[in-house]
Design a protein around this motif. Sequence first.
Motif, mmCIF file in Angstrom:
data_model
loop_
_atom_site.group_PDB
_atom_site.id
_atom_site.type_symbol
_atom_site.label_atom_id
_atom_site.label_comp_id
_atom_site.label_asym_id
_atom_site.label_seq_id
_atom_site.Cartn_x
_atom_site.Cartn_y
_atom_site.Cartn_z
ATOM 1 N N LYS A 59 67.730 42.488 96.622
ATOM 2 C CA LYS A 59 66.579 41.701 97.061
ATOM 3 C C LYS A 59 66.859 40.203 96.974
ATOM 4 O O LYS A 59 67.364 39.706 95.970
ATOM 5 C CB LYS A 59 65.343 42.044 96.219
ATOM 6 N N ASP A 60 66.515 39.507 98.047
ATOM 7 C CA ASP A 60 66.633 38.047 98.172
ATOM 8 C C ASP A 60 68.049 37.542 97.932
ATOM 9 O O ASP A 60 68.248 36.368 97.641
ATOM 10 C CB ASP A 60 65.668 37.334 97.213
ATOM 11 N N SER A 61 69.041 38.417 98.068
ATOM 12 C CA SER A 61 70.408 38.015 97.785
ATOM 13 C C SER A 61 71.364 38.364 98.920
ATOM 14 O O SER A 61 72.024 37.485 99.463
ATOM 15 C CB SER A 61 70.867 38.670 96.485
ATOM 16 N N LEU A 62 71.455 39.663 99.265
ATOM 17 C CA LEU A 62 72.414 40.044 100.304
ATOM 18 C C LEU A 62 72.081 41.375 100.947
ATOM 19 O O LEU A 62 71.353 42.192 100.401
ATOM 20 C CB LEU A 62 73.837 40.081 99.744
ATOM 21 N N ILE A 81 75.398 39.806 105.006
ATOM 22 C CA ILE A 81 74.398 38.769 105.262
ATOM 23 C C ILE A 81 73.902 38.276 103.922
ATOM 24 O O ILE A 81 73.474 39.069 103.079
ATOM 25 C CB ILE A 81 73.220 39.325 106.090
ATOM 26 N N ASP A 82 73.971 36.958 103.718
ATOM 27 C CA ASP A 82 73.414 36.389 102.493
ATOM 28 C C ASP A 82 72.395 35.323 102.874
ATOM 29 O O ASP A 82 71.965 35.260 104.022
ATOM 30 C CB ASP A 82 74.506 35.878 101.542
ATOM 31 N N LYS A 83 72.022 34.478 101.937
ATOM 32 C CA LYS A 83 70.936 33.526 102.168
ATOM 33 C C LYS A 83 71.232 32.501 103.261
ATOM 34 O O LYS A 83 70.316 31.946 103.856
ATOM 35 C CB LYS A 83 70.586 32.799 100.872
ATOM 36 N N ASP A 84 72.522 32.234 103.522
ATOM 37 C CA ASP A 84 72.800 31.191 104.515
ATOM 38 C C ASP A 84 73.876 31.542 105.535
ATOM 39 O O ASP A 84 74.214 30.708 106.366
ATOM 40 C CB ASP A 84 73.172 29.872 103.820
ATOM 41 N N SER A 85 74.416 32.765 105.516
ATOM 42 C CA SER A 85 75.454 33.084 106.494
ATOM 43 C C SER A 85 75.498 34.562 106.834
ATOM 44 O O SER A 85 74.973 35.413 106.112
ATOM 45 C CB SER A 85 76.829 32.636 105.980
ATOM 46 N N SER A 100 76.200 31.085 110.962
ATOM 47 C CA SER A 100 75.053 30.650 110.156
ATOM 48 C C SER A 100 73.968 31.717 110.243
ATOM 49 O O SER A 100 74.005 32.596 111.106
ATOM 50 C CB SER A 100 74.520 29.316 110.663
ATOM 51 N N LEU A 101 72.994 31.641 109.378
ATOM 52 C CA LEU A 101 71.903 32.601 109.377
ATOM 53 C C LEU A 101 71.092 32.544 110.677
ATOM 54 O O LEU A 101 70.486 33.528 111.078
ATOM 55 C CB LEU A 101 70.996 32.367 108.157
ATOM 56 N N GLU A 102 71.135 31.419 111.358
ATOM 57 C CA GLU A 102 70.426 31.289 112.638
ATOM 58 C C GLU A 102 70.971 32.261 113.681
ATOM 59 O O GLU A 102 70.327 32.532 114.689
ATOM 60 C CB GLU A 102 70.516 29.850 113.165
ATOM 61 N N TYR A 103 72.154 32.797 113.454
ATOM 62 C CA TYR A 103 72.738 33.794 114.347
ATOM 63 C C TYR A 103 71.809 35.001 114.495
ATOM 64 O O TYR A 103 71.691 35.575 115.583
ATOM 65 C CB TYR A 103 74.107 34.224 113.812
ATOM 66 N N LEU A 104 71.135 35.392 113.412
ATOM 67 C CA LEU A 104 70.197 36.508 113.470
ATOM 68 C C LEU A 104 69.069 36.218 114.462
ATOM 69 O O LEU A 104 68.667 37.092 115.226
ATOM 70 C CB LEU A 104 69.601 36.793 112.092
ATOM 71 N N LEU A 114 66.914 36.243 105.812
ATOM 72 C CA LEU A 114 67.324 37.333 104.938
ATOM 73 C C LEU A 114 66.128 38.152 104.469
ATOM 74 O O LEU A 114 66.120 39.379 104.554
ATOM 75 C CB LEU A 114 68.105 36.786 103.739
ATOM 76 N N ARG A 115 65.104 37.478 104.004
ATOM 77 C CA ARG A 115 63.934 38.189 103.460
ATOM 78 C C ARG A 115 63.227 39.025 104.532
ATOM 79 O O ARG A 115 62.881 40.181 104.302
ATOM 80 C CB ARG A 115 62.969 37.186 102.837
ATOM 81 N N THR A 116 63.028 38.458 105.716
ATOM 82 C CA THR A 116 62.354 39.178 106.792
ATOM 83 C C THR A 116 63.169 40.392 107.217
ATOM 84 O O THR A 116 62.623 41.474 107.433
ATOM 85 C CB THR A 116 62.109 38.257 107.996
ATOM 86 N N LEU A 117 64.476 40.234 107.313
ATOM 87 C CA LEU A 117 65.336 41.349 107.684
ATOM 88 C C LEU A 117 65.289 42.448 106.617
ATOM 89 O O LEU A 117 65.224 43.635 106.943
ATOM 90 C CB LEU A 117 66.772 40.864 107.899
#
Length: 167
Positions: A59-62, A81-85, A100-104, A114-117
């Motif tokens: 949770k909230d990590s990966l 997938i982690d908090k920023d990549s 980057s996480l924006e890729y999602l 991450l949290r929404t996913l």
Amino acid sequence: MVKPTSDPHQDSIKFIKDNYYQLLANRIEFETFFAKIKTDYEGSDGKKYDVNVFIRMRKDSLIWISVNDALLGIEGMRVLIDKDSVRILNKLDKEYQVRSLEYLTEVAALPLDLRTLQELIVGNPVFLDTNIVSYSTAGNNISLLNEGHWFRHLISMNNNDHLVLHS
């Protein structure tokens, strides 16, 4: 003298509010999560594949995803997938990407983080707010229709325990 009856509109608003808050109270909570998903996948080349997808989360990590050929058990892809990549290891094409996480958001055309996913994977309703525009009851089920910014969200739940049946 006849007593005035209660306002049916106010009764509907109370019913929607009560069920909305029950839905939120019954979110699935977790610290760690593991799932195995058997699925059929059609590649961009039109070929069909039977694959097993293993998902592990903290949770909230990966989120760690491994995609294996169902017949041979050979891992074809790994995603972390982690908090920023987002890290993607495509073993079949021998490619490694770090995004980057924006890729999602680019891939899904939805504002995913991450949290929404993680919420989506465990089955909790996402992008849900108080804008419930209608409801219906059928037997022991309640359905709420949320008119959100990104899409309409129809959620069906059991009237007894308010657990989500369909989203």
